[in-house]
Design a protein around this motif. Structure first.
Motif, short mmCIF file in Angstrom:
data_model
loop_
_atom_site.label_atom_id
_atom_site.label_comp_id
_atom_site.label_asym_id
_atom_site.label_seq_id
_atom_site.Cartn_x
_atom_site.Cartn_y
_atom_site.Cartn_z
N ILE A 1 -2.06 26.79 13.07
CA ILE A 1 -2.06 27.11 11.56
C ILE A 1 -1.35 26.21 10.67
CG2 ILE A 1 -1.33 28.66 9.98
CD1 ILE A 1 -1.74 30.94 12.06
N PHE A 2 -0.07 25.70 11.03
CA PHE A 2 0.34 24.62 10.48
C PHE A 2 -0.43 23.41 10.44
CE2 PHE A 2 4.87 27.08 11.06
CZ PHE A 2 5.09 27.34 9.55
N HIS A 3 -0.58 22.92 11.53
CA HIS A 3 -1.10 21.48 11.57
C HIS A 3 -2.55 21.43 10.91
CE1 HIS A 3 -1.63 17.51 12.44
NE2 HIS A 3 -2.51 17.65 13.03
N GLY B 1 -4.58 24.34 9.60
CA GLY B 1 -4.73 25.12 8.24
C GLY B 1 -4.10 24.51 7.01
N TYR B 2 -2.85 24.03 7.36
CA TYR B 2 -2.06 23.40 6.20
C TYR B 2 -2.05 21.90 6.29
CZ TYR B 2 -1.37 28.38 5.10
OH TYR B 2 -1.78 29.60 4.80
N ASN B 3 -2.24 21.29 7.05
CA ASN B 3 -2.05 19.92 7.15
C ASN B 3 -0.68 19.27 7.47
OD1 ASN B 3 -3.39 17.26 7.70
ND2 ASN B 3 -3.13 16.82 5.39
N VAL B 4 0.14 20.13 7.99
CA VAL B 4 1.52 19.82 8.08
C VAL B 4 1.43 18.80 9.47
CG1 VAL B 4 3.66 20.75 8.81
CG2 VAL B 4 2.30 21.99 7.16
N LYS C 1 10.22 23.23 12.29
CA LYS C 1 9.97 24.63 12.13
C LYS C 1 10.08 25.39 13.32
CE LYS C 1 7.21 23.80 7.77
NZ LYS C 1 8.14 24.18 6.80
N SER D 1 -1.12 22.85 19.32
CA SER D 1 -2.41 22.86 18.53
C SER D 1 -3.51 22.62 19.09
CB SER D 1 -1.86 21.89 17.49
OG SER D 1 -3.08 21.79 16.36
#
Length: 86
Positions: A42-44, A46-49, A57, A69
């Motif tokens: 989700i972070f990487h 979905g939100y390009n983190v 985090k 991921s």
């Protein structure tokens, strides 16, 4: 071409129902895979983190987040019956 308010409202309601159903399907899919895989995905994705930030985090290494991921994506594809690799 004239649209009635009723037909416009119906279209928005229909979109909302479809979006809610899709959100429920995605929620079920994410709950079916290991937590760290889901969160890293989700972070990487979905939100390009960046993986390094995800690692901060979640408390792990950048490489572990990349693997989580990648595994998360594979597990979601399997959950939805899509074995094709992109």
């Amino acid at each position: 071409m004239s649209h009635s308010r009723a037909s416009d409202t119906h279209a928005y309601v229909e979109e909302g129902v479809i979006a809610e159903e899709m959100a429920d399907l995605l929620d079920d899919a994410l709950r079916s895979i290991p937590f760290h895989h889901a969160v890293a995905t989700i972070f990487h994705i979905g939100y390009n983190v960046p993986y390094g930030e995800v690692a901060k985090k979640l408390g792990g290494s950048k490489e572990a987040m990349r693997k989580y991921s990648s595994r998360g994506i594979d597990e979601l594809r399997e959950h939805f019956g899509d074995s094709e690799k992109y």
